[in-house]
Design a protein around this motif. Structure first.
Motif, PDB file in Angstrom:
ATOM      1  N   ARG A  62     -57.150   7.092 -57.405  1.00 16.54           N
ATOM      2  CA  ARG A  62     -58.179   6.170 -57.864  1.00 16.54           C
ATOM      3  C   ARG A  62     -58.041   4.841 -57.132  1.00 16.54           C
ATOM      4  NH1 ARG A  62     -58.345   4.728 -63.439  1.00 16.54           N
ATOM      5  NH2 ARG A  62     -60.404   3.969 -62.881  1.00 16.54           N
ATOM      6  N   THR A  64     -59.475   0.974 -57.339  1.00 14.50           N
ATOM      7  CA  THR A  64     -60.179  -0.001 -58.157  1.00 14.50           C
ATOM      8  C   THR A  64     -60.239  -1.316 -57.399  1.00 14.50           C
ATOM      9  OG1 THR A  64     -59.244   1.072 -60.100  1.00 14.50           O
ATOM     10  CG2 THR A  64     -60.269  -1.071 -60.427  1.00 14.50           C
ATOM     11  N   ASP A  69     -64.766   0.577 -59.979  1.00 17.15           N
ATOM     12  CA  ASP A  69     -64.441   1.722 -59.141  1.00 17.15           C
ATOM     13  C   ASP A  69     -64.975   1.474 -57.728  1.00 17.15           C
ATOM     14  OD1 ASP A  69     -65.388   5.063 -58.623  1.00 17.15           O
ATOM     15  OD2 ASP A  69     -63.325   4.381 -58.871  1.00 17.15           O
ATOM     16  N   ASP A  97     -52.653   5.527 -56.329  1.00 17.67           N
ATOM     17  CA  ASP A  97     -53.677   4.709 -56.976  1.00 17.67           C
ATOM     18  C   ASP A  97     -53.625   3.322 -56.355  1.00 17.67           C
ATOM     19  OD1 ASP A  97     -54.495   6.737 -58.641  1.00 17.67           O
ATOM     20  OD2 ASP A  97     -53.347   6.041 -60.374  1.00 17.67           O
TER      21      ASP A  97
END
Length: 165
Positions: A62, A64, A69, A97
């Motif tokens: 992920r 961010t 997002d 991440d």
């Protein structure tokens, strides 16, 4: 007491005449990974006027950016591809991440800053990835900035329209 003078025929004789010459070490130890107490690595990436603060940690892939997002923050697929380049070059897709905050510049400069920050953070997390990222050009800061406006000019280089009469 007569002092002897020695002549040297080549550099190998220098070791005998003047003492020991330190030999370069063949193997150098890999640098220690730099991680904080939460297991993250931090780096700052820059491009044009944009500055990105990037933290990476092991996870599901992920990304961010400024609390949103990456698909909503960087709507253009080219910018998202730009951010993912360091991971694909290092064969680490969907293993980390990324949390980052970006300030300044436009979207293209911000994407370049995030890419630069991710690359630097990856080398701090796994130092053995440095040669791969260095060869891909991800660790080099793109230092091109907007040229300043000069006096007597309409813009940086554009002159005013010439009038014959």
């Amino acid at each position: 007491m007569a002092e002897e003078t020695q002549t040297l025929s080549d550099l190998s004789d220098l070791g005998e005449a003047g003492g020991a010459i330190p030999q370069p070490q063949a193997e150098t130890e890999a640098p220690e990974p730099k991680r904080d107490s939460l297991g993250r690595s931090y780096a700052t990436g820059k491009r044009k006027d944009a500055v990105a603060r990037v933290w990476i940690k092991p996870g599901s892939g992920r990304i961010t950016v400024n609390g949103r997002d990456q698909t909503t923050y960087f709507a253009r697929p080219v910018l998202r591809m730009l951010i993912g380049q360091p991971f694909s070059a290092a064969n680490r897709n969907d293993q980390f991440d990324v949390v980052c905050t970006v300030k300044g510049g436009g979207l293209s400069g911000q994407a370049g800053a995030v890419r630069h920050g991710i690359s630097k953070a990856l080398t701090l997390y796994e130092p053995e990835l440095r040669p791969v990222l260095k060869k891909g050009g991800f660790l080099t800061r793109d230092s091109r900035i907007v040229e300043r406006k000069k006096y007597g000019k309409a813009k940086a280089r554009r002159s005013f329209q010439f009038s014959k009469r």
